[in-house]
Structure formats: C-alpha cells, structure tokens
Design an enzyme around this catalytic site. Sequence first.
Site, PDB file in Angstrom:
ATOM      1  N   LYS A  22       0.841  -1.272   0.117  1.00 31.42           N
ATOM      2  CA  LYS A  22       0.030   0.026  -0.115  1.00 31.42           C
ATOM      3  C   LYS A  22       0.788   1.312   0.004  1.00 31.42           C
ATOM      4  O   LYS A  22       0.437   2.117  -0.734  1.00 31.42           O
ATOM      5  CB  LYS A  22      -0.905  -0.079   1.311  1.00 31.42           C
ATOM      6  CG  LYS A  22      -1.712   1.172   1.418  1.00 31.42           C
ATOM      7  CD  LYS A  22      -2.171   1.497   2.753  1.00 31.42           C
ATOM      8  CE  LYS A  22      -1.405   2.027   3.477  1.00 31.42           C
ATOM      9  NZ  LYS A  22      -1.995   2.723   4.841  1.00 31.42           N
ATOM     10  N   ASN A  23       1.869   1.294   0.897  1.00 33.34           N
ATOM     11  CA  ASN A  23       2.627   2.495   1.023  1.00 33.34           C
ATOM     12  C   ASN A  23       3.732   2.793  -0.341  1.00 33.34           C
ATOM     13  O   ASN A  23       4.368   3.909  -0.177  1.00 33.34           O
ATOM     14  CB  ASN A  23       3.388   2.324   2.373  1.00 33.34           C
ATOM     15  CG  ASN A  23       2.652   2.640   3.421  1.00 33.34           C
ATOM     16  OD1 ASN A  23       1.301   3.059   3.270  1.00 33.34           O
ATOM     17  ND2 ASN A  23       3.106   2.025   4.466  1.00 33.34           N
ATOM     18  N   CYS A 117      -4.914   7.742  10.264  1.00 32.16           N
ATOM     19  CA  CYS A 117      -5.304   7.174  11.562  1.00 32.16           C
ATOM     20  C   CYS A 117      -4.507   8.147  12.927  1.00 32.16           C
ATOM     21  O   CYS A 117      -3.525   8.658  12.537  1.00 32.16           O
ATOM     22  CB  CYS A 117      -4.847   5.874  12.048  1.00 32.16           C
ATOM     23  SG  CYS A 117      -3.274   5.469  11.193  1.00 32.16           S
ATOM     24  N   ARG A 122       1.736  14.211  12.557  1.00 32.85           N
ATOM     25  CA  ARG A 122       2.709  13.950  11.221  1.00 32.85           C
ATOM     26  C   ARG A 122       2.615  15.329  10.272  1.00 32.85           C
ATOM     27  O   ARG A 122       1.702  15.219   9.537  1.00 32.85           O
ATOM     28  CB  ARG A 122       2.240  12.515  10.556  1.00 32.85           C
ATOM     29  CG  ARG A 122       2.158  11.514  11.347  1.00 32.85           C
ATOM     30  CD  ARG A 122       2.188  10.235  10.662  1.00 32.85           C
ATOM     31  NE  ARG A 122       0.787   9.786  10.350  1.00 32.85           N
ATOM     32  CZ  ARG A 122       0.028   8.683   9.879  1.00 32.85           C
ATOM     33  NH1 ARG A 122       1.221   7.893   9.402  1.00 32.85           N
ATOM     34  NH2 ARG A 122      -0.732   8.324   9.684  1.00 32.85           N
ATOM     35  N   ASP A 306       5.808   0.466  11.869  1.00 32.12           N
ATOM     36  CA  ASP A 306       4.654  -0.202  11.431  1.00 32.12           C
ATOM     37  C   ASP A 306       4.520  -1.752  11.790  1.00 32.12           C
ATOM     38  O   ASP A 306       3.701  -2.534  11.674  1.00 32.12           O
ATOM     39  CB  ASP A 306       4.511  -0.398  10.064  1.00 32.12           C
ATOM     40  CG  ASP A 306       3.961   1.084   9.436  1.00 32.12           C
ATOM     41  OD1 ASP A 306       3.572   2.007  10.222  1.00 32.12           O
ATOM     42  OD2 ASP A 306       3.956   1.163   8.302  1.00 32.12           O
ATOM     43  N   ARG A 398      -7.630  -0.824   5.797  1.00 29.66           N
ATOM     44  CA  ARG A 398      -6.986   0.089   4.894  1.00 29.66           C
ATOM     45  C   ARG A 398      -5.692  -0.179   4.579  1.00 29.66           C
ATOM     46  O   ARG A 398      -5.056   0.034   3.608  1.00 29.66           O
ATOM     47  CB  ARG A 398      -6.779   1.324   5.684  1.00 29.66           C
ATOM     48  CG  ARG A 398      -8.092   2.113   6.052  1.00 29.66           C
ATOM     49  CD  ARG A 398      -7.611   3.317   6.954  1.00 29.66           C
ATOM     50  NE  ARG A 398      -6.417   4.275   6.339  1.00 29.66           N
ATOM     51  CZ  ARG A 398      -5.495   4.624   7.032  1.00 29.66           C
ATOM     52  NH1 ARG A 398      -5.373   4.348   8.473  1.00 29.66           N
ATOM     53  NH2 ARG A 398      -4.420   5.386   6.417  1.00 29.66           N
TER      54      ARG A 398
END
Length: 419
Positions: A22-23, A117, A122, A306, A398
């Site tokens: 995803k990233n 989230c 950030r 993560d 997600r």
Amino acid sequence: MDKLKIVGGKELNGEVSISGAKNAALPILASTLLTDQTMTISNVPHLHDITTTMELLGRMGSDLMLDEKLNIEVTNNNINEFFAPYEMVKTMRASILVLGPLLARFGEADVSLPGGCAIGSRPVDIHISGLAAMGADITVDKGYIKAKAKRLKGAHLILEMVTVTGTENLMMAAVLADGKTTLENAAREPEVVDLAECLIAMGANIQGAGTDTIVIEGVESLHGAQHTILPDRIETGTFLVAVVMAGGKVKIKNTRPKLLDAVLSKLRAAGAQIELEDSSITVTMDLERPRAVDIHTSPFPGFPTDMQAQFTALNCIAEGNSTITETVFENRFMHVQELQRMGANIKLEGNTAICNGVAKLIAAPVMATDLRASASLVLAGLVAEGETIVDRIYHIDRGYETIEEKFRQLGAEINRMPA
C-alpha cells in the site's frame, strides 16, 4: 460496521501470498499525474485507501481502467481539477502526495490538509517548506494548502526530519523542476525506492534513492510506463509474527526477504526457524512460547514502526520480560489498553512499553484504533483462549487485503461479521 470473530488456539500451516505494498502503491498512483500518457500499474493491492485514491484521481479527471488481473491503467491527459477536497481525503494522510505532482505539472494545487489514523503528529511543514524553497507560492487557509508556481526550480533541501511522504512529495515535484534538486536526510524506505524506480521508468533522472541523499535533475516532461508494485513488507512481517505466536510452519510467497532484515533478526531471537529464498520466507515455530525480544523502532533500515504493535502482541505471550521503545510516533501504543483487556501484563512509561509475558491471553471484545493496532489485536485473538471480537476493522481494511481469508487458508478460525 464490520467486525472480526476469532477463535484462538489454532496452529498455522500452509502457504500464503503477499499483496502489493500500500505504501508504495499510493505515491505511485499519485505520480501518474506527472504525465499525460498512459501508466500501467501492476500488483496493486485491493484496499480501501487504494479505492479512495482512485476516486480522488477520477474526480480530477483521470481516466482509470482496472483489468481482470488487477492492473490499473491511468491516463491523465484530461485533468480539469486541481482540488483534493477534505471529505475525500480526511481518512487518508497519503492524499498529500498529489500536491507535488499537481504543482509540478500544472502549476497549481488546492489540497486539503490530510487525515489518517491517530497515531501521532505527522506535520506537513516539510512538504510546504520544501516546495516553497523550489519557488512555489503557498498559503494554508481554512484547512487547505493552496499552492501556485509557474515552474518549480531545483533547490538544495535539507529535510529537518526523516519523512517518507515528505521525501516522496518533494521527489515527485523535483522531476519536472528546472535544474537540480538535492534532498538531504531523505527517507531510505523501500517504498521510496519503488517510487523512484517508477519515475525513472517514466523518464525521470534520479540518483541516490535508498540513501539519505537523493539528487534529481529536472526534465521537460515524463512519458507513460509500466511498473509493478513491490510486495508489502509489513504484511509479510505480520504473517511471520502470527506464525511465531501461534506455532506451525508457513511459506510466505511473493515477498522480498532482503527488506525485512531487522524483523527477521528479532524473529530468530524469539525462537523461530527462518528459511529464505529469492521471493519467499518459510517460518517454522516449534517452541511452545516465543522468547521475549526488546524492540526499538527507527527509520529504515532500522526496526519499522509499522511492526511495533505486532511485536508487542508477541511479547505479551513470550517467555520473559521485554521493552518496546517507540521513537517514530508519539502516540502509537493505543493497542496496549486493548491487549490489557485480554490479560496482557504491560506497563507504559513514556514512549516505552514494559511487557512481562504471560502464559496465555483470554479472549475479549476489543476495538481497533489504527491500522497496525488492529493487526496486533488479530494476532492476539489467534492465540487467545476463547472467542475474540475485534471491532472497527475498517482500520485493518486500509492496509491488509482480505486478511481473514488469508488466515483461514492457514488454518485459523476467523470470520468477518457484517454490520
């Protein structure tokens, strides 16, 4: 709102295939805005954040096609809107990644400050200051970043802190800027390298991706290309931890072991047997309980933030005591309270969790608070005694593609309960 029902105590065995990252997929989809020619993106994971990004691009005028093999074709020769509204991007911080490409190619962008989230602050200051140093006129008004520039100019940028999305946004802006841009203190994550490889395939001139200094020579235009998204190293790590917690033997396919050195080292220390091939990892866990391991998160190539929540779950049932120190985000221990509900013995002291392993966890209803916290609760449920209900799993959707189906094929008893 969907929930997951998990009956713990099942050993995991078999094979599982890892989805695209995803990233990496999110910035690469944003990068398609940099050309008017067709881009073909392969190995895109089927996730809520990907759908949101495609909807955002479609609203701007992108022509998107998805084939039966889940390849996405994107053509951006008819972009007629440079606006990313709050209602579309409030749940996804990666929306900020359209700022650089829009500004670089079209000279303007109006992008909502991002959501996502709630794992900590950030800020997007580095994105804004970097683009301003490249000649953009930027204001922040009523929650929107409004930027204009006739053509961005190369600049020497020293990033105040290591930021993945900041590095990606500024790199995408720089590929069409006039002259040379140098990014110092750049993020080294594999997803940054994957984006750079995609941009190079489009005709960009980029050197140094994967190091802390990236040099970009701007070009007049980019062309269409084909790119395959790299495998998701965090999904890989999550399944590895699950096997070490639950026991068994699982071959994890379609992954890149070299991207997981820090994680694999800790799993071996926990008692796992690890066998590596070019694109697969086989993990075997024969011990009744894993051994406790100390964790200290840091940017790549260090231990990934993560994966912190997943290893916190592992340490809950491990033999011995451990400390887990979070240095990347200041509010990333929200899973601790939920794990305590299942009998975990964890104490928080600032940015460190002190964990005394217990022989077993007891099932309880728990609530996901962010993407990786929800993964840790699923892992805890897989080994807990009884039936665990994980609520608010839209967080997990997600970042994990059909997580319950993949665990079921390994022998877990896990089912989705529709709202």
